[in-house]
Design a protein around this motif. Structure first.
Motif, PDB file in Angstrom:
ATOM      1  N   ASN A  22       0.837  -1.192   0.000  1.00  0.00           N
ATOM      2  CA  ASN A  22       0.000   0.000   0.000  1.00  0.00           C
ATOM      3  C   ASN A  22       0.872   1.242   0.000  1.00  0.00           C
ATOM      4  N   ASN A  23       0.576   2.191  -0.890  1.00  0.00           N
ATOM      5  CA  ASN A  23       1.335   3.435  -0.904  1.00  0.00           C
ATOM      6  C   ASN A  23       0.446   4.678  -0.911  1.00  0.00           C
ATOM      7  N   GLN A  24      -0.844   4.474  -0.681  1.00  0.00           N
ATOM      8  CA  GLN A  24      -1.741   5.623  -0.628  1.00  0.00           C
ATOM      9  C   GLN A  24      -2.979   5.267   0.186  1.00  0.00           C
ATOM     10  N   VAL A  25      -3.349   6.134   1.104  1.00  0.00           N
ATOM     11  CA  VAL A  25      -4.607   5.967   1.838  1.00  0.00           C
ATOM     12  C   VAL A  25      -5.136   7.335   2.210  1.00  0.00           C
ATOM     13  N   MET A  26      -6.437   7.511   2.032  1.00  0.00           N
ATOM     14  CA  MET A  26      -7.072   8.776   2.383  1.00  0.00           C
ATOM     15  C   MET A  26      -8.427   8.483   3.020  1.00  0.00           C
ATOM     16  N   LEU A  27      -8.654   9.044   4.208  1.00  0.00           N
ATOM     17  CA  LEU A  27      -9.939   8.961   4.880  1.00  0.00           C
ATOM     18  C   LEU A  27     -10.603  10.321   4.811  1.00  0.00           C
ATOM     19  N   ALA A  58      -7.784   3.923  -1.164  1.00  0.00           N
ATOM     20  CA  ALA A  58      -6.472   3.316  -0.956  1.00  0.00           C
ATOM     21  C   ALA A  58      -5.952   2.773  -2.274  1.00  0.00           C
ATOM     22  N   ALA A  59      -4.621   2.656  -2.374  1.00  0.00           N
ATOM     23  CA  ALA A  59      -3.994   2.146  -3.586  1.00  0.00           C
ATOM     24  C   ALA A  59      -2.629   1.576  -3.244  1.00  0.00           C
ATOM     25  N   GLY A  60      -2.108   0.778  -4.167  1.00  0.00           N
ATOM     26  CA  GLY A  60      -0.790   0.197  -3.942  1.00  0.00           C
ATOM     27  C   GLY A  60      -0.393  -0.752  -5.044  1.00  0.00           C
ATOM     28  N   GLN A  61       0.458  -1.743  -4.693  1.00  0.00           N
ATOM     29  CA  GLN A  61       0.961  -2.720  -5.657  1.00  0.00           C
ATOM     30  C   GLN A  61       0.159  -4.011  -5.525  1.00  0.00           C
ATOM     31  N   TRP A  62      -0.344  -4.479  -6.649  1.00  0.00           N
ATOM     32  CA  TRP A  62      -1.233  -5.645  -6.663  1.00  0.00           C
ATOM     33  C   TRP A  62      -0.465  -6.927  -6.385  1.00  0.00           C
ATOM     34  N   GLU A  63      -1.100  -7.834  -5.679  1.00  0.00           N
ATOM     35  CA  GLU A  63      -0.554  -9.173  -5.505  1.00  0.00           C
ATOM     36  C   GLU A  63      -1.704 -10.155  -5.340  1.00  0.00           C
ATOM     37  N   ALA A  64      -1.505 -11.351  -5.840  1.00  0.00           N
ATOM     38  CA  ALA A  64      -2.522 -12.396  -5.738  1.00  0.00           C
ATOM     39  C   ALA A  64      -1.870 -13.620  -5.136  1.00  0.00           C
ATOM     40  N   VAL A  72      -2.358 -16.240   5.529  1.00  0.00           N
ATOM     41  CA  VAL A  72      -2.139 -14.809   5.314  1.00  0.00           C
ATOM     42  C   VAL A  72      -2.745 -14.454   3.970  1.00  0.00           C
ATOM     43  N   MET A  73      -3.635 -13.478   3.931  1.00  0.00           N
ATOM     44  CA  MET A  73      -4.364 -13.163   2.705  1.00  0.00           C
ATOM     45  C   MET A  73      -3.711 -12.019   1.942  1.00  0.00           C
ATOM     46  N   PRO A  74      -3.448 -12.188   0.638  1.00  0.00           N
ATOM     47  CA  PRO A  74      -2.945 -11.086  -0.181  1.00  0.00           C
ATOM     48  C   PRO A  74      -4.071 -10.180  -0.645  1.00  0.00           C
ATOM     49  N   VAL A  75      -3.696  -9.125  -1.384  1.00  0.00           N
ATOM     50  CA  VAL A  75      -4.643  -8.095  -1.779  1.00  0.00           C
ATOM     51  C   VAL A  75      -5.803  -8.643  -2.596  1.00  0.00           C
ATOM     52  N   ASP A  76      -5.514  -9.434  -3.619  1.00  0.00           N
ATOM     53  CA  ASP A  76      -6.544  -9.767  -4.598  1.00  0.00           C
ATOM     54  C   ASP A  76      -7.717 -10.542  -4.016  1.00  0.00           C
ATOM     55  N   PRO A  77      -7.524 -11.698  -3.366  1.00  0.00           N
ATOM     56  CA  PRO A  77      -8.691 -12.403  -2.841  1.00  0.00           C
ATOM     57  C   PRO A  77      -9.434 -11.627  -1.766  1.00  0.00           C
ATOM     58  N   ALA A  78      -8.688 -10.894  -0.928  1.00  0.00           N
ATOM     59  CA  ALA A  78      -9.344 -10.122   0.124  1.00  0.00           C
ATOM     60  C   ALA A  78     -10.180  -8.994  -0.479  1.00  0.00           C
ATOM     61  N   GLY A 121       4.664  -3.148 -18.700  1.00  0.00           N
ATOM     62  CA  GLY A 121       5.976  -2.768 -18.191  1.00  0.00           C
ATOM     63  C   GLY A 121       5.957  -2.023 -16.872  1.00  0.00           C
ATOM     64  N   GLN A 122       4.766  -1.718 -16.348  1.00  0.00           N
ATOM     65  CA  GLN A 122       4.669  -0.988 -15.092  1.00  0.00           C
ATOM     66  C   GLN A 122       4.314  -1.946 -13.950  1.00  0.00           C
ATOM     67  N   VAL A 123       4.652  -1.553 -12.744  1.00  0.00           N
ATOM     68  CA  VAL A 123       4.253  -2.337 -11.578  1.00  0.00           C
ATOM     69  C   VAL A 123       2.728  -2.399 -11.539  1.00  0.00           C
ATOM     70  N   ALA A 124       2.178  -3.601 -11.425  1.00  0.00           N
ATOM     71  CA  ALA A 124       0.726  -3.778 -11.436  1.00  0.00           C
ATOM     72  C   ALA A 124       0.105  -3.074 -10.224  1.00  0.00           C
ATOM     73  N   PRO A 125      -0.847  -2.161 -10.459  1.00  0.00           N
ATOM     74  CA  PRO A 125      -1.446  -1.421  -9.345  1.00  0.00           C
ATOM     75  C   PRO A 125      -2.802  -1.993  -8.941  1.00  0.00           C
ATOM     76  N   TRP A 126      -3.252  -1.568  -7.761  1.00  0.00           N
ATOM     77  CA  TRP A 126      -4.630  -1.795  -7.356  1.00  0.00           C
ATOM     78  C   TRP A 126      -5.157  -0.520  -6.725  1.00  0.00           C
ATOM     79  N   GLU A 127      -6.458  -0.344  -6.804  1.00  0.00           N
ATOM     80  CA  GLU A 127      -7.128   0.778  -6.161  1.00  0.00           C
ATOM     81  C   GLU A 127      -8.422   0.265  -5.540  1.00  0.00           C
ATOM     82  N   ALA A 128      -8.782   0.806  -4.406  1.00  0.00           N
ATOM     83  CA  ALA A 128     -10.018   0.399  -3.746  1.00  0.00           C
ATOM     84  C   ALA A 128     -10.670   1.597  -3.080  1.00  0.00           C
TER      85      ALA A 128
END
Length: 253
Positions: A22-27, A58-64, A72-78, A121-128
């Motif tokens: 995770n590299n971004q979070v805003m409430l 929130a946003a960051g680097q995707w992982e499955a 331990v649960m990674p980003v994608d299934p959670a 070619g870019q690091v796979a991102p996620w946003e939620a």
């Protein structure tokens, strides 16, 4: 007060610790403004506060990888389970660290969107995004996520003060990893007492048992009035050679 740079923010959503991906979070918290302007108000607009609402971005680097019942649960299934499950679960953000006593902002929120993928070619991102289904709490961490628990016990006390008849103590728990055999589970409860010795603790609320497959992100509340001033979490465990990592936070509103 000096400026503050976000460098070690900790973010937890349901059963997953998003910190390392995770590299971004805003409430955000907003109060609706409802007009009450009437004749005789001297030409000034008058307003009343309506309903509060809270949003999380929130946003960051995707992982499955593994499925939703893994230790331990990674980003994608959670993230996917949180979206299609249509259920609110706790989100907790700690601006500096998740040590006991650290500032924690938390709420129960339902995921409203999940984005993944980007340019070649870019690091796979996620946003939620998530929208609250309850109050936004400004509280403290009462159990740190890096302390493994394998037997029944209790965490340190926290002086949250008494509860008036109009107040509630809210408690969030994130069970981040579950290991062991013979169906390991952990049941966390909220206790209070009149002083920090907890000589005669009273159980005020109990979370549902959390296992590898269920109950790993929960929020409970204790209604006032309560005259006790000290609060803590305690727990029991089941299974063979069990071990659990979890974060817990308290807030009063």
């Amino acid at each position: 007060m000096a400026g503050f740079v976000l460098r070690d923010c900790r973010l937890f959503a349901g059963p997953v610790d998003l910190t390392s991906v995770n590299n971004q979070v805003m409430l955000s918290c907003e109060l609706e403004q409802r007009p009450t302007t009437a004749f005789g108000d001297a030409g000034w607009r008058t307003l009343l506060g309506g309903l509060f609402s809270t949003g999380i971005d929130a946003a960051g680097q995707w992982e499955a990888g593994v499925d939703a019942a893994a230790a331990v649960m990674p980003v994608d299934p959670a993230s996917w389970d949180g979206l299609v499950g249509r259920q609110a679960h706790p989100w907790t953000a700690c601006p500096e660290s998740a040590d006991v006593g650290s500032l924690a902002w938390f709420t129960a929120a339902q995921r409203s969107s999940y984005k993944l993928g980007g340019e070649v070619g870019q690091v796979a991102p996620w946003e939620a995004k998530a929208a609250s289904s309850g109050p936004l709490l400004r509280g403290v961490v009462v159990h740190a996520p890096g302390v493994p628990r394998s037997t029944a016990g209790a965490g340190p006390g926290s002086n949250r003060g008494p509860l008036s008849a109009s107040q509630r103590l809210y408690a969030a728990v994130h069970v981040l990893s579950v290991t062991g055999t013979a169906s390991p589970s952990i049941t966390v409860r909220v206790e209070s007492d009149s002083d920090n010795t907890f000589a005669t603790p009273t159980t005020r609320a109990t979370f549902s048992a959390a296992s590898a497959a269920a109950g790993r992100g929960q929020l409970v509340q204790v209604a006032g009035p309560v005259t006790d001033t000290w609060w803590r979490v305690a727990w029991t465990v089941t299974g063979t050679a069990p071990e659990f990592l979890f974060l817990a936070a308290f807030g009063v509103a």
